[in-house]
Design a protein around this motif. Structure first.
Motif, short mmCIF file in Angstrom:
data_model
loop_
_atom_site.label_atom_id
_atom_site.label_comp_id
_atom_site.label_asym_id
_atom_site.label_seq_id
_atom_site.Cartn_x
_atom_site.Cartn_y
_atom_site.Cartn_z
N UNK A 1 0.83 -1.19 0.00
CA UNK A 1 0.00 0.00 0.00
C UNK A 1 0.87 1.25 0.00
N UNK A 2 0.56 2.16 -0.93
CA UNK A 2 1.16 3.48 -0.90
C UNK A 2 0.21 4.46 -0.23
N UNK A 3 0.58 5.71 -0.22
CA UNK A 3 -0.30 6.70 0.41
C UNK A 3 -0.27 8.01 -0.37
N UNK A 4 -1.31 8.80 -0.19
CA UNK A 4 -1.37 10.15 -0.73
C UNK A 4 -2.23 11.00 0.18
N UNK A 5 -2.23 12.29 -0.07
CA UNK A 5 -2.98 13.23 0.76
C UNK A 5 -4.26 13.65 0.04
N UNK A 6 -5.39 13.48 0.70
CA UNK A 6 -6.66 13.91 0.14
C UNK A 6 -6.65 15.43 0.00
N UNK A 7 -6.88 15.94 -1.22
CA UNK A 7 -6.77 17.37 -1.48
C UNK A 7 -7.80 18.20 -0.72
N UNK A 8 -8.95 17.60 -0.45
CA UNK A 8 -10.01 18.36 0.22
C UNK A 8 -9.88 18.33 1.74
N UNK A 9 -9.62 17.15 2.29
CA UNK A 9 -9.59 17.02 3.75
C UNK A 9 -8.19 17.09 4.34
N UNK A 10 -7.16 16.83 3.52
CA UNK A 10 -5.81 16.79 4.04
C UNK A 10 -5.47 15.49 4.75
N UNK A 11 -6.41 14.54 4.74
CA UNK A 11 -6.20 13.26 5.41
C UNK A 11 -5.26 12.36 4.59
N UNK A 12 -4.61 11.43 5.27
CA UNK A 12 -3.79 10.42 4.60
C UNK A 12 -4.71 9.33 4.05
N UNK A 13 -4.53 9.02 2.78
CA UNK A 13 -5.30 7.95 2.14
C UNK A 13 -4.32 6.86 1.73
N UNK A 14 -4.62 5.62 2.09
CA UNK A 14 -3.79 4.49 1.71
C UNK A 14 -4.45 3.75 0.56
N UNK A 15 -3.67 3.47 -0.48
CA UNK A 15 -4.20 2.82 -1.68
C UNK A 15 -3.27 1.69 -2.10
N UNK A 16 -3.87 0.56 -2.51
CA UNK A 16 -3.06 -0.55 -3.00
C UNK A 16 -2.20 -0.08 -4.16
N UNK A 17 -0.94 -0.45 -4.15
CA UNK A 17 0.00 0.05 -5.14
C UNK A 17 0.72 -1.10 -5.83
N UNK A 18 0.91 -0.93 -7.14
CA UNK A 18 1.68 -1.91 -7.90
C UNK A 18 0.83 -2.66 -8.90
N UNK A 19 1.40 -2.86 -10.08
CA UNK A 19 0.79 -3.66 -11.12
C UNK A 19 1.83 -4.66 -11.64
N UNK A 20 1.37 -5.63 -12.39
CA UNK A 20 2.22 -6.74 -12.82
C UNK A 20 3.54 -6.23 -13.42
N UNK A 21 4.63 -6.75 -12.93
CA UNK A 21 5.96 -6.33 -13.36
C UNK A 21 6.68 -5.66 -12.21
N UNK A 22 6.27 -4.43 -11.92
CA UNK A 22 6.91 -3.68 -10.84
C UNK A 22 6.47 -4.17 -9.46
N UNK A 23 5.22 -4.59 -9.32
CA UNK A 23 4.72 -4.98 -8.01
C UNK A 23 5.52 -6.14 -7.43
N UNK A 24 5.78 -7.15 -8.24
CA UNK A 24 6.47 -8.34 -7.74
C UNK A 24 7.95 -8.04 -7.45
N UNK A 25 8.54 -7.18 -8.27
CA UNK A 25 9.94 -6.78 -8.03
C UNK A 25 10.05 -6.03 -6.70
N UNK A 26 9.17 -5.06 -6.47
CA UNK A 26 9.21 -4.31 -5.22
C UNK A 26 8.90 -5.20 -4.03
N UNK A 27 7.99 -6.17 -4.22
CA UNK A 27 7.65 -7.09 -3.13
C UNK A 27 8.89 -7.85 -2.67
N UNK A 28 9.72 -8.24 -3.61
CA UNK A 28 10.93 -8.98 -3.24
C UNK A 28 11.90 -8.09 -2.47
N UNK A 29 11.86 -6.78 -2.74
CA UNK A 29 12.66 -5.86 -1.94
C UNK A 29 12.26 -5.91 -0.48
#
Length: 541
Positions: free
Chosen positions: A257-285
């Motif tokens: 999960x990555x994160x970003x800042x909601x532009x309206x509320x300023x809250x932290x939003x966590x979102x699933x991150x990664x698609x086939x190719x990069x996701x598995x490489x980063x997972x091994x990290x």
């Protein structure tokens, strides 16, 4: 009578004692630290990490010498010919039909390595030790910082620099990263100003915008490479990661999960991150540091598109629903092969021709083959990857497949920009290093002298004849140096040769480890599984 009773009682007693002793002998004693011992969390850090060399009793791979320290006949002793036919093994490892290139660098290749290193000599900031992502622009990400670390390792191992400069650069860099202001006290912000080390947004203005699980995963790969290769830097490496809070980056199911800042509320939003190719490489990290990103390491959900007769895998999640595009590019597979050898994180003993993370090697061969097939059938040299461009839109996804189209070149906004299609220099040299073929010889000739002697290797060569992609980046030059190092040394990650690590023992007397989700030393039960994936055809092109 009394004597008879006494004798009987004695006999019964002796029999009972014999039975008791026999039963006692069947009891399996519990050895402290053994498999039956429930070790309290306070003590778990003292258990050694289990790898294949430990569990299977196989010889651990050995770190190769620097190029200038190799004897003249070094490569005469290396045979990468597999003793069996290509394909999957019973344990889901994979034997490729292609060989990587191995040997000393020739004059042209050494010149390319020195020119690529020139980029980092020019664009590393004296104040922080951070390297600019793009030329003179004083901004960087954890992804591009990893590319700078890769270049520094390659420069040392290829004998362009010596140990004092390696130590100075890595120590200054990691000292700066250790003191970075984290995104809301968790993990590094997506972007930092390289002169000041301050958190910035994508316009390089002060602010925080979230953290990227993919960028951090790549950074973790190179932190482990540096720690394993250079034990004297191990405590410095650990001290950086022990400042971070991993509570929200990997969930209990093993998704990232990555994160970003909601532009309206300023809250932290966590979102699933990664698609086939990069996701598995980063997972091994993450797995290299004891985390358990099981779902992130799986290819599913994925589909395949038949392009020039090759079933090309792409992420099956609908971008209209998940709001993330499914770009198929070369780079993520190259990094897995160059840095990790298409192996699983716990594998420190398999031979170089056998890839324990089998499906990654097999998918990578498809990514290579479709690009060779396109060249043979259309005449277009092809080495597709995302790359920077000079001027708007500044960055393009130059894909093998995306948005339902093969050979689609798009901006981050999704605009179609076919004029930005290019032979990416990093992709071309990476393919050349991992696939020793006639086609990669063609790519090599197109790219090996595509440089400015004062600034580094150019980003690439435009496919439609507009000339060079006249921009210089850390990622391009870092991957080129990694590719050249791979020719000399093979897989960049070398085994860890110590026993316990500060990373696994720190804060045992506190609740810090639990609060920040620091892992225990991985045991065999924690290993990422060796998988195979079925082919799922959706369309033919």
């Amino acid at each position: 009578m009394t004597t008879s009773l006494a004798g009987a009682a004695y006999a019964v007693g002796q029999a009972a004692r014999a039975i008791f002793l026999a039963q006692e002998e069947e009891i399996v004693p519990i050895i402290a630290g053994g498999s039956l011992d429930e070790i309290p969390a306070l003590m778990r850090g003292n258990i050694a990490t289990q790898t294949t060399s430990v569990v299977l009793g196989e010889p651990q791979r050995v770190k190769p010498p620097r190029m200038c320290e190799m004897p003249d006949d070094y490569f005469d002793q290396i045979d990468l010919t597999p003793p069996r036919e290509p394909g999957y093994t019973v344990r889901s490892g994979y034997v490729r039909k292609f060989k990587p290139r191995r040997g000393f660098l020739n004059e042209r290749e050494m010149r390319a390595a020195r020119v690529a290193w020139r980029y980092f000599q020019n664009f590393t900031q004296e104040t922080t030790g951070l390297a600019n992502s793009v030329g003179n622009y004083p901004s960087t990400t954890m992804w591009d910082t990893a590319s700078y670390m890769a270049a520094t390792v390659a420069a040392y191992e290829l004998c362009i620099i010596e140990k004092p400069e390696l130590d100075k650069r890595i120590t200054q860099l990691l000292t700066t990263i250790r003191e970075l202001d984290l995104f809301r006290g968790e993990l590094p912000n997506k972007v930092y100003h390289t002169k000041t080390g301050a958190k910035v947004d994508y316009t390089n203005k002060p602010g925080e915008i979230g953290f990227s699980a993919l960028d951090i995963g790549r950074f973790l790969v190179w932190m482990r490479i540096i720690k394993n290769r250079y034990p004297h830097l191990g405590n410095t490496v650990d001290s950086v990661l022990l400042k971070w809070d991993f509570s929200n980056v990997i969930d209990e199911e093993g998704l990232m999960w990555g994160s970003y800042v909601d532009k309206e509320t300023g809250d932290t939003v966590y979102a699933q991150e990664g698609r086939l190719g990069y996701e598995e490489y980063a997972a091994k990290g993450f797995a290299l540091w004891g985390f358990k990103p099981r779902l992130a390491h799986r290819a599913e959900p994925f589909l395949t598109a038949s392009i020039f007769g090759v079933a090309i895998p792409y992420d099956g999640r609908d971008p209209r629903i998940f709001h993330s595009q499914n770009y198929v590019v070369t780079e993520s597979y190259l990094q897995d092969g160059l840095e990790l050898g298409f192996d699983l994180p716990h594998d420190d003993s398999s031979p170089e021709w056998l890839h324990s993370d089998g499906w990654r090697a097999e998918f990578a061969d498809r990514i290579y083959q479709v690009q060779e097939n396109r060249w043979r059938q259309t005449g277009f040299m092809t080495a597709r990857s995302e790359h920077n461009v000079k001027g708007p839109p500044y960055f393009t996804y130059d894909t093998i497949f995306s948005d339902g189209y093969p050979w689609n070149t798009v901006t981050p906004r999704g605009d179609y920009v076919p004029d930005h299609a290019a032979v990416a220099a990093k992709a071309a040299l990476g393919l050349w290093a991992l696939w020793d073929t006639e086609y990669t010889d063609v790519l090599y000739e197109a790219i090996i002298e595509l440089y400015d002697p004062e600034n580094g290797m150019y980003e690439g060569l435009y496919e439609r004849g507009q000339g060079r992609v006249e921009i210089f980046t850390a990622n391009n030059n870092g991957i080129i140096m990694t590719s050249l190092l791979h020719k000399v040394q093979g897989t960049i990650l070398t085994p860890y040769t110590g026993n316990t690590e500060v990373w696994y023992t720190a804060f045992r007397e506190q609740d810090t480890r639990e609060r920040r989700h620091y892992p225990d030393p991985p045991q065999e039960k924690d290993w990422l599984p060796a998988l195979r994936h079925s082919v799922q055809i959706e369309a033919s092109y």
